[in-house]
Design an enzyme around this catalytic site. Structure first.
Site, PDB file in Angstrom:
ATOM      1  N   SER A 116       0.823  -1.211   0.000  1.00 23.92           N
ATOM      2  CA  SER A 116       0.000   0.000   0.000  1.00 23.92           C
ATOM      3  C   SER A 116       0.855   1.258   0.000  1.00 23.92           C
ATOM      4  CB  SER A 116      -0.913   0.017   1.232  1.00 23.92           C
ATOM      5  OG  SER A 116      -1.589   1.255   1.338  1.00 23.92           O
ATOM      6  N   TYR A 139      -1.968   0.691   9.982  1.00 23.59           N
ATOM      7  CA  TYR A 139      -2.183  -0.032   8.724  1.00 23.59           C
ATOM      8  C   TYR A 139      -0.968   0.136   7.815  1.00 23.59           C
ATOM      9  CZ  TYR A 139      -3.669  -0.777   3.915  1.00 23.59           C
ATOM     10  OH  TYR A 139      -3.729  -1.182   2.602  1.00 23.59           O
ATOM     11  N   LYS A 177     -17.165  -2.270   1.131  1.00 22.36           N
ATOM     12  CA  LYS A 177     -16.127  -1.655   1.949  1.00 22.36           C
ATOM     13  C   LYS A 177     -16.635  -0.537   2.856  1.00 22.36           C
ATOM     14  CE  LYS A 177     -12.046  -1.084   0.140  1.00 22.36           C
ATOM     15  NZ  LYS A 177     -10.941  -0.695  -0.779  1.00 22.36           N
TER      16      LYS A 177
END
Length: 329
Positions: A116, A139, A177
């Protein structure tokens, strides 16, 4: 060819299944946690050979119970940037991925995995290099931690390992999501249901709606994954974005005009949309202060040097395609 896709009922995973099917690959083991059952819709119409819950798959794969697997596309992760449970995030995104990496090397299986752009955090340079990596949340840290494991093992890796730092992905099959769906998805719903799109106002030295991101259409993300599947000699860590930074205003403008076009209405400039109240700027949320990337732009030098020549569409083109898909659901 037999492959595995973790997170197969997710956005990128679901589109990967359909992309592989289009190439004639249907010996696909789909792995996901379907506790949120409606994600099954992302696999409707897809051809797979088997399905396993993530809780069962990893142990069985380590024991070699699936026979010869050519490649694992590892898309499964907790991608909620607002998740603050670090123990959960590291177990789910880091430890699980490391376990899979070790098993793939042992089993002679190639690993193509989702990293990411959150690993860059508040950096102003988005190059796959440690000095550019300053994640703003756990994250991003969980993704960076696994990337660093891959970096250390690549010189001695016996089989392909390729990690993809996805930038802001949008497109079909993300409806599950919720708040973590793309701004394009939310803008479409806002203009459909309320007649206007909401954007953050001034923040971080940027004017209303002028914070910029590298928005990448999911079909292009799939195309990059499939390119590396065809090139097993290419390993490394690669940015996957368009290489262009576009403001959120561009997404709102494109979404509104895409919806208007679907209804046969004339297209409007951004200024006209704001004047007519189709775009509303709201105060920047306090909860995001200091945790928000105001600018991202993928450096594609490494990706292009690898030989990957996949083209990336701009926001106007991608959003127009996506709006058509959403309208047909």
């Amino acid at each position: 060819m037999k492959v595995v896709i973790t997170g197969a009922a997710g956005m990128v995973g679901g589109n990967l299944v359909h992309g592989l099917n289009a190439l004639g690959v249907d010996d696909i083991i789909a792995v996901d946690d379907l506790t949120e059952g409606m994600k099954y819709r992302n696999l409707l119409g897809a051809r797979i050979s088997d399905y396993f819950d993530r809780g069962e798959f990893y142990e069985r794969f380590e024991r070699g119970q699936f026979g010869r697997i050519e490649a694992v596309f590892h898309e499964g992760a907790c991608s909620d940037t607002m998740e603050h449970d670090g123990r959960y995030m590291l177990e789910n995104n880091y430890r699980c991925s490391k376990r899979l990496l070790d098993a793939c090397q042992e089993r002679g299986t190639r690993l193509l995995y989702a990293s990411s752009a959150a690993a860059y955090g508040d950096s102003t340079v988005f190059r796959e290099s440690p000095e550019c990596e300053r994640p703003l949340n756990v994250y991003g840290y969980s993704k960076l931690l696994f990337d660093n494991v891959v970096r250390r093992m690549l010189p001695t890796a016996r089989h392909q390992v390729a990690g993809f730092r996805y930038f802001n992905v949008y497109g079909p099959r993300e409806q599950h999501k919720g708040r973590m769906a793309s701004v394009a998805f939310h803008h479409f719903g806002q203009i459909r249901d309320g007649g206007r799109v909401r954007l953050f106002g001034q923040y971080g030295g940027y004017g209303p709606g002028e914070q910029t991101r590298d928005f990448v259409y999911v079909d292009d993300v799939v195309a990059v994954n499939l390119w590396f599947l065809r090139h097993p000699e290419r390993s490394g860590l690669f940015n996957v974005g368009t290489g262009r930074a576009q403001p959120f205003n561009d997404v709102a403008h494109s979404t509104i005009n895409a919806v208007r076009a679907l209804h046969g209405e004339p297209l409007l400039s951004l200024e006209q949309q704001v004047k007519e109240g189709l775009i509303e700027y709201i105060p920047f949320p306090e909860a995001l202060i200091g945790k928000y990337q105001c600018h991202t732009q993928a450096d594609l030098t490494g990706l292009r040097r690898s030989g990957c020549d996949v083209p990336f569409v701009d926001v106007a083109t991608g959003v127009r395609r996506y709006a058509g898909w959403l309208a047909g659901r």
